[in-house]
Write an enzyme that holds these catalytic residues in place. Structure first.
Site, PDB file in Angstrom:
ATOM      1  CB  CYS A 124      35.303  -9.257  39.831  1.00  0.00           C
ATOM      2  SG  CYS A 124      37.041 -10.203  39.023  1.00  0.00           S
TER       3      CYS A 124
ATOM      4  CG  ASN B  61      41.553  -8.283  36.250  1.00  0.00           C
ATOM      5  OD1 ASN B  61      42.562  -8.102  35.704  1.00  0.00           O
ATOM      6  ND2 ASN B  61      40.496  -8.448  35.282  1.00  0.00           N
TER       7      ASN B  61
ATOM      8  CB  CYS C 275      37.012 -15.451  38.616  1.00  0.00           C
ATOM      9  SG  CYS C 275      38.131 -16.625  39.550  1.00  0.00           S
ATOM     10  NE  ARG C 276      33.091 -12.112  40.980  1.00  0.00           N
ATOM     11  CZ  ARG C 276      32.564 -11.470  41.758  1.00  0.00           C
ATOM     12  NH1 ARG C 276      31.393 -11.418  42.317  1.00  0.00           N
ATOM     13  NH2 ARG C 276      33.382 -11.010  42.703  1.00  0.00           N
ATOM     14  CB  SER C 277      36.444  -8.632  35.956  1.00  0.00           C
ATOM     15  OG  SER C 277      37.850  -8.853  36.337  1.00  0.00           O
TER      16      SER C 277
ATOM     17  CG  ASP D  25      34.157 -14.486  43.777  1.00  0.00           C
ATOM     18  OD1 ASP D  25      34.545 -15.242  43.081  1.00  0.00           O
ATOM     19  OD2 ASP D  25      34.793 -13.722  44.654  1.00  0.00           O
TER      20      ASP D  25
END
Length: 159
Positions: A15, A18, A20-22, A129
């Site tokens: 993401c 690096n 939050c999402r990933s 996001d």
């Protein structure tokens, strides 16, 4: 019929920052493969396309969302992906179209092992996001759905 992968698969979730999402996808996927008894068949990591958060820990709201589900992310620190990651990983999984464009720019490759997570659910949607939306629960839901579909895909492929 699902099958156990026949080799160690290397998966990189990507993401923008690096944090939050990933990282959420990394630890959700690790949890899924552990529960399926497949830990030894996978190497799972995550990275950013930007340099903005390099060295920073997982966002506290992401950490909280994961811990509420019994998933712990240890001492993860954000890192930026590199061109070499394309050769090192079997799958580079982005969270949205901007991530995909940035992955392609960094690696110099298009398509192939570069996919968006929700593609495995049959969707062209992006994983929201949570840094901007503040909807960490929605992000978690999308990531769990995507990771489950991705794992099912891998098992059906016999990978």
């Amino acid at each position: 019929m699902s099958r156990k992968p026949t080799k160690t698969l290397k998966i990189l979730f990507v993401c923008y920052g690096n944090i939050c999402r990933s990282t959420m996808a990394q630890y959700v996927m690790q949890d899924l493969v552990e529960k399926a008894g497949l830990s030894d068949a996978f190497f799972i990591d995550s990275a950013a396309t930007s340099t903005e958060e390099i060295g920073n820990p997982v966002d506290l709201r992401t950490r909280y969302q994961l811990e509420q589900k019994g998933i712990f992310c240890g001492n993860h620190r954000a890192r930026q992906m590199t061109k070499a990651d394309y050769a090192s990983f079997d799958y580079l999984i982005g969270m949205d179209t901007m991530n995909i464009r940035n992955i392609e720019k960094i690696t110099g490759h298009r398509g192939g092992k570069i996919k968006m997570l929700l593609e495995y659910t049959g969707s062209t949607a992006s994983v929201i996001d949570p840094w901007y939306s503040r909807k960490f629960d929605d992000t978690y839901r999308d990531i769990v759905t995507g990771c489950k579909a991705f794992l099912e895909y891998l098992q059906k492929q016999g990978k």
